[in-house]
Design a protein around this motif. Sequence first.
Motif, PDB file in Angstrom:
ATOM      1  N   LEU A 168       0.832  -1.205   0.000  1.00 16.58           N
ATOM      2  CA  LEU A 168       0.000   0.000   0.000  1.00 16.58           C
ATOM      3  C   LEU A 168       0.866   1.255   0.000  1.00 16.58           C
ATOM      4  O   LEU A 168       0.565   2.226  -0.695  1.00 16.58           O
ATOM      5  CB  LEU A 168      -0.954   0.001   1.196  1.00 16.58           C
ATOM      6  CG  LEU A 168      -2.049   1.049   1.172  1.00 16.58           C
ATOM      7  CD1 LEU A 168      -2.908   0.927  -0.085  1.00 16.58           C
ATOM      8  CD2 LEU A 168      -2.917   0.928   2.404  1.00 16.58           C
ATOM      9  N   GLY A 169       1.964   1.223   0.753  1.00 22.44           N
ATOM     10  CA  GLY A 169       2.893   2.350   0.740  1.00 22.44           C
ATOM     11  C   GLY A 169       3.492   2.547  -0.643  1.00 22.44           C
ATOM     12  O   GLY A 169       3.600   3.677  -1.137  1.00 22.44           O
ATOM     13  N   MET A 170       3.857   1.449  -1.302  1.00 19.58           N
ATOM     14  CA  MET A 170       4.429   1.550  -2.638  1.00 19.58           C
ATOM     15  C   MET A 170       3.391   2.081  -3.629  1.00 19.58           C
ATOM     16  O   MET A 170       3.708   2.942  -4.452  1.00 19.58           O
ATOM     17  CB  MET A 170       4.951   0.195  -3.106  1.00 19.58           C
ATOM     18  CG  MET A 170       5.793   0.306  -4.347  1.00 19.58           C
ATOM     19  SD  MET A 170       6.837  -1.129  -4.638  1.00 19.58           S
ATOM     20  CE  MET A 170       5.694  -2.258  -5.329  1.00 19.58           C
ATOM     21  N   LEU A 171       2.177   1.631  -3.518  1.00 21.72           N
ATOM     22  CA  LEU A 171       1.109   2.121  -4.387  1.00 21.72           C
ATOM     23  C   LEU A 171       0.902   3.618  -4.189  1.00 21.72           C
ATOM     24  O   LEU A 171       0.747   4.371  -5.147  1.00 21.72           O
ATOM     25  CB  LEU A 171      -0.181   1.352  -4.083  1.00 21.72           C
ATOM     26  CG  LEU A 171      -1.357   1.556  -5.007  1.00 21.72           C
ATOM     27  CD1 LEU A 171      -1.036   1.047  -6.399  1.00 21.72           C
ATOM     28  CD2 LEU A 171      -2.577   0.837  -4.457  1.00 21.72           C
ATOM     29  N   TYR A 172       0.953   4.050  -2.945  1.00 21.54           N
ATOM     30  CA  TYR A 172       0.835   5.479  -2.630  1.00 21.54           C
ATOM     31  C   TYR A 172       2.012   6.258  -3.217  1.00 21.54           C
ATOM     32  O   TYR A 172       1.843   7.330  -3.789  1.00 21.54           O
ATOM     33  CB  TYR A 172       0.758   5.662  -1.114  1.00 21.54           C
ATOM     34  CG  TYR A 172       0.585   7.094  -0.678  1.00 21.54           C
ATOM     35  CD1 TYR A 172      -0.661   7.689  -0.678  1.00 21.54           C
ATOM     36  CD2 TYR A 172       1.684   7.838  -0.260  1.00 21.54           C
ATOM     37  CE1 TYR A 172      -0.821   9.002  -0.277  1.00 21.54           C
ATOM     38  CE2 TYR A 172       1.541   9.150   0.146  1.00 21.54           C
ATOM     39  CZ  TYR A 172       0.284   9.727   0.136  1.00 21.54           C
ATOM     40  OH  TYR A 172       0.132  11.030   0.534  1.00 21.54           O
ATOM     41  N   ILE A 189      10.806   6.224  -6.115  1.00 17.80           N
ATOM     42  CA  ILE A 189      11.978   5.943  -6.939  1.00 17.80           C
ATOM     43  C   ILE A 189      11.543   5.349  -8.286  1.00 17.80           C
ATOM     44  O   ILE A 189      12.026   5.751  -9.334  1.00 17.80           O
ATOM     45  CB  ILE A 189      12.953   4.998  -6.216  1.00 17.80           C
ATOM     46  CG1 ILE A 189      13.603   5.715  -5.032  1.00 17.80           C
ATOM     47  CG2 ILE A 189      14.013   4.448  -7.167  1.00 17.80           C
ATOM     48  CD1 ILE A 189      14.376   4.809  -4.098  1.00 17.80           C
ATOM     49  N   ILE A 190      10.621   4.413  -8.236  1.00 20.63           N
ATOM     50  CA  ILE A 190      10.138   3.755  -9.449  1.00 20.63           C
ATOM     51  C   ILE A 190       9.392   4.745 -10.351  1.00 20.63           C
ATOM     52  O   ILE A 190       9.550   4.722 -11.560  1.00 20.63           O
ATOM     53  CB  ILE A 190       9.229   2.559  -9.106  1.00 20.63           C
ATOM     54  CG1 ILE A 190      10.045   1.458  -8.434  1.00 20.63           C
ATOM     55  CG2 ILE A 190       8.521   2.037 -10.348  1.00 20.63           C
ATOM     56  CD1 ILE A 190       9.219   0.330  -7.864  1.00 20.63           C
ATOM     57  N   LYS A 191       8.622   5.614  -9.715  1.00 15.47           N
ATOM     58  CA  LYS A 191       7.823   6.598 -10.457  1.00 15.47           C
ATOM     59  C   LYS A 191       8.723   7.479 -11.259  1.00 15.47           C
ATOM     60  O   LYS A 191       8.669   7.774 -12.363  1.00 15.47           O
ATOM     61  CB  LYS A 191       6.991   7.414  -9.491  1.00 15.47           C
ATOM     62  CG  LYS A 191       6.198   8.520 -10.094  1.00 15.47           C
ATOM     63  CD  LYS A 191       5.328   9.171  -9.062  1.00 15.47           C
ATOM     64  CE  LYS A 191       6.179   9.922  -8.048  1.00 15.47           C
ATOM     65  NZ  LYS A 191       5.444  10.864  -7.252  1.00 15.47           N
TER      66      LYS A 191
END
Length: 118
Positions: A46-50, A116-118
Amino acid sequence: MIYFVGLGAALGSILRYLVTTAIKKKSQTIWPTATLLINLSGSFLLGMLYGLATIKVAYLIIGVGILGGFTTFSTMNTEILGLVRSRKCIYAWWYAGTSYLVGIALSFLGVILGNIIK
């Protein structure tokens, strides 16, 4: 939209059931391993999705729906109470502390990774 969130929640609940069943077959311990792993992985995801700043629709379906159905705050708390009732208070404190503190840390880590991914 509400139907997609509901379908996501159903999928998340089914995934939680499958993961819980698989872990309980392999682990015979008083420590609630399945719920801990489910909640910690859900916090990270959920943190990564955010952090990815996904579009609102994807966040609703995946975050609120699937991950909301997958993770389980109520089960965690009843397991904590079960440990206390069984006079295993040290386990209860460790489980609660691990769930909350590591869960928050993994959420932050997920946000950082998502950025980072974004």
